[in-house]
Structure formats: structure tokens, C-alpha cells
Design a protein around this motif. Structure first.
Motif, PDB file in Angstrom:
ATOM      1  N   SER A   1       0.831  -1.199   0.000  1.00 45.16           N
ATOM      2  CA  SER A   1       0.000   0.000   0.000  1.00 45.16           C
ATOM      3  C   SER A   1       0.868   1.252   0.000  1.00 45.16           C
ATOM      4  O   SER A   1       2.022   1.233   0.440  1.00 45.16           O
TER       5      SER A   1
ATOM      6  N   SER B   1       0.111   5.702   0.417  1.00 44.79           N
ATOM      7  CA  SER B   1      -0.795   6.847   0.539  1.00 44.79           C
ATOM      8  C   SER B   1      -0.055   8.119   0.156  1.00 44.79           C
ATOM      9  O   SER B   1       1.078   8.339   0.593  1.00 44.79           O
TER      10      SER B   1
ATOM     11  N   GLN C   1      -0.641  12.477  -0.862  1.00 42.11           N
ATOM     12  CA  GLN C   1      -1.528  13.649  -0.860  1.00 42.11           C
ATOM     13  C   GLN C   1      -1.826  14.060  -2.302  1.00 42.11           C
ATOM     14  O   GLN C   1      -0.955  13.991  -3.192  1.00 42.11           O
TER      15      GLN C   1
ATOM     16  N   SER D   1       3.214  10.230  -6.934  1.00 42.73           N
ATOM     17  CA  SER D   1       3.117   8.841  -6.465  1.00 42.73           C
ATOM     18  C   SER D   1       4.190   8.045  -7.197  1.00 42.73           C
ATOM     19  O   SER D   1       4.313   8.147  -8.420  1.00 42.73           O
TER      20      SER D   1
ATOM     21  N   SER E   1      -0.766  13.500  -8.595  1.00 42.27           N
ATOM     22  CA  SER E   1      -1.715  12.457  -8.198  1.00 42.27           C
ATOM     23  C   SER E   1      -3.091  13.077  -7.955  1.00 42.27           C
ATOM     24  O   SER E   1      -3.203  14.192  -7.446  1.00 42.27           O
TER      25      SER E   1
ATOM     26  N   SER F   1      -6.774   6.556  -7.090  1.00 45.24           N
ATOM     27  CA  SER F   1      -6.824   5.554  -6.018  1.00 45.24           C
ATOM     28  C   SER F   1      -7.317   4.226  -6.582  1.00 45.24           C
ATOM     29  O   SER F   1      -8.438   4.131  -7.089  1.00 45.24           O
TER      30      SER F   1
ATOM     31  N   GLN G   1      -1.794  -1.058  -3.430  1.00 46.51           N
ATOM     32  CA  GLN G   1      -2.989  -0.230  -3.267  1.00 46.51           C
ATOM     33  C   GLN G   1      -2.556   1.213  -3.078  1.00 46.51           C
ATOM     34  O   GLN G   1      -1.933   1.556  -2.068  1.00 46.51           O
ATOM     35  N   LEU G   2      -2.884   2.049  -4.049  1.00 43.87           N
ATOM     36  CA  LEU G   2      -2.579   3.480  -3.958  1.00 43.87           C
ATOM     37  C   LEU G   2      -3.811   4.221  -3.473  1.00 43.87           C
ATOM     38  O   LEU G   2      -4.901   4.052  -4.021  1.00 43.87           O
ATOM     39  N   THR G   3      -3.626   5.036  -2.443  1.00 42.57           N
ATOM     40  CA  THR G   3      -4.688   5.904  -1.947  1.00 42.57           C
ATOM     41  C   THR G   3      -4.216   7.338  -2.059  1.00 42.57           C
ATOM     42  O   THR G   3      -3.187   7.705  -1.486  1.00 42.57           O
ATOM     43  N   VAL G   4      -4.963   8.130  -2.827  1.00 43.25           N
ATOM     44  CA  VAL G   4      -4.628   9.548  -2.974  1.00 43.25           C
ATOM     45  C   VAL G   4      -5.605  10.334  -2.116  1.00 43.25           C
ATOM     46  O   VAL G   4      -6.824  10.312  -2.337  1.00 43.25           O
ATOM     47  N   LEU G   5      -5.069  11.015  -1.135  1.00 46.14           N
ATOM     48  CA  LEU G   5      -5.880  11.731  -0.155  1.00 46.14           C
ATOM     49  C   LEU G   5      -6.173  13.140  -0.631  1.00 46.14           C
ATOM     50  O   LEU G   5      -5.275  13.855  -1.050  1.00 46.14           O
TER      51      LEU G   5
END
Lengths: 114, 116
Positions: free
Chosen positions: A10, A12, A14, A19, A80, A85, A109-113
Motif C-alpha cells: 500500500s 498513501s 496527498q 506517487s 496524483s 486511487s 494499493q494506492l490511496t490519494v488523499l
């Protein structure tokens, strides 16, 4: 024995930042590398690829870098966005007879906040 | 243009039963591949058809799995009898047959198989 490895399950980031997703491979016969993106309940979608004769390929916000000597490739996403995500799979192929099966990593797993 | 379609989207069966998964590739795509993802791990190759011929079935786990592609159009993957370890998501992919290194494989949404 996994021939394609994604060691980060994973990541994360911003929104607006870069990314960087990494992938390592062991099989020297691989000559073509791809990144696929996967949303939940959907199949993998082709994102970008690179041939082993190149060291960089760029498509809009997405750039793939290949370091053959290190058997390493990376995907850069700049900037990003929250819609990025998803799970990102690294894949590799090499000609084995007439088949070009893909060998995948286990995904990041990429999560872009926002 | 329609993408790769798979049916059913989800199947729940008991150990020992039989299940048949179907894949309809993109029209005109002679290459058809089956892959499987188990327990959130990597997506693994099962087999490859060129038209109706099996080109490579080195990834098939055992003889409980039978794949067919009669007529070179849609393909079926039958699991008989199903075991607990067969649970996972089965993906189908198709591509053109130009022989180019860049023939992109387009994936279907997958069939989630749960064996109880």
C-alpha cells in the motif's frame, strides 16, 4: 517463486503530489513491462508499458522508468489525483513460443488523499 | 465497442460441485487468456488460446480444470469437482493476434468463485 515483486502492498499520497510505485523482477527473459490499474469489482485496465530497449516512457501524468541492470521498474504519477486511487499491478512478459502470457506482481494499493 | 465480458460475476458453490465460467472476448481478438487471483495475491496465468487452439496451458493447476474455446469465439472454464483452494477471482483477457510485442491484453471484470 515470484518472478515479479511489488514489495509495497500500500501507498498513501496527498493529492497533487507525486506517487511512485515500484516493481522488481528476476527473469532476464522478460522484454516488455506493463502497468495495469484495477478498481474494485472491475478487471485490470492497461495503463502504460515499456519495452526493454527503452528506459523511459511517458503518457500524460504517467511515466514508467526501467532500469534493466537493476531489474527494476517504477511508475510515477504526477500530479496524483483522488481518482487514481486503485490497485496497481506491475506485469512482465517475454516471448515463450508464440505465447505472451503476463506475469504479475501482487499489486500496490494506492490511496490519494484529497 | 464491447469489452471482454464474463459470466457469472459471482458464483458460490459447495466443495465437490461443478462450475462453468464463461468469457466472451472482444470481437476479432484471436488471443484469449485465463488468469486467476487467489486471496488478494498476484494474478496468475492459467492458459492461452489462439483461436480455438490451446497454445499454452502450463498454468492450469490440475486436471480438475478444463478450458474450451469451440469455434474460436467464447471460452469456458470448467472446474470439476471444485475444491476449497479453487476460490478466487478468475479473469479472462483477450488481444489481437498481430504478433507484436505491444498487443495489449484487455481484461474482463472477472468471476469471483467461492467454494464452501
Amino acid at each position: 517463486d515470484q518472478q515479479v515483486k511489488q514489495n509495497s502492498p500500500s501507498l498513501s499520497v496527498q493529492e497533487g503530489r507525486i506517487s511512485i510505485l515500484n516493481c522488481d523482477y528476476t527473469n532476464s527473459m522478460f522484454d516488455y513491462f506493463l502497468w495495469y490499474k484495477k478498481y474494485p469489482a472491475e478487471g485490470p485496465t492497461f495503463l502504460i508499458s515499456i519495452s526493454s530497449i527503452k528506459d523511459k516512457n511517458e503518457d500524460g501524468r504517467f511515466t514508467v522508468f526501467l532500469n534493466k541492470s537493476a531489474k527494476h521498474l517504477s511508475l510515477h504519477i504526477v500530479p496524483s489525483q483522488p481518482g487514481d486511487s486503485a490497485v496497481y499491478f506491475c506485469a512482465a512478459s517475454g516471448l515463450a513460443g508464440s505465447a505472451r502470457q503476463l506475469t504479475f506482481g501482487s499489486g500496490t494499493q494506492l490511496t490519494v488523499l484529497p | 465497442e464491447a469489452g471482454v465480458t464474463q459470466f457469472p460475476s459471482h458464483s458460490v458453490i459447495e466443495k465437490g460441485q461443478t462450475v462453468t465460467l464463461r468469457c466472451d472476448p472482444i470481437s476479432g481478438h484471436d488471443n484469449l487468456y485465463w488468469y486467476r487471483r487467489v486471496m488478494g495475491k498476484e494474478i496468475k496465468f492459467l492458459l492461452h488460446f489462439v483461436k480455438e487452439s490451446k497454445q499454452d496451458e502450463s498454468g492450469m493447476p490440475n486436471n480438475r480444470f478444463l478450458a474450451e474455446r469451440t469455434g474460436g469465439t467464447y471460452s469456458t472454464l470448467k472446474v470439476q469437482p471444485a475444491e476449497l483452494e479453487d476460490s478466487g477471482v478468475y479473469f479472462c483477457a483477450s488481444s489481437l493476434l498481430t504478433g507484436a510485442i505491444t498487443d495489449t491484453q484487455y481484461f474482463g471484470p472477472g468471476t469471483r468463485l467461492t467454494v464452501l
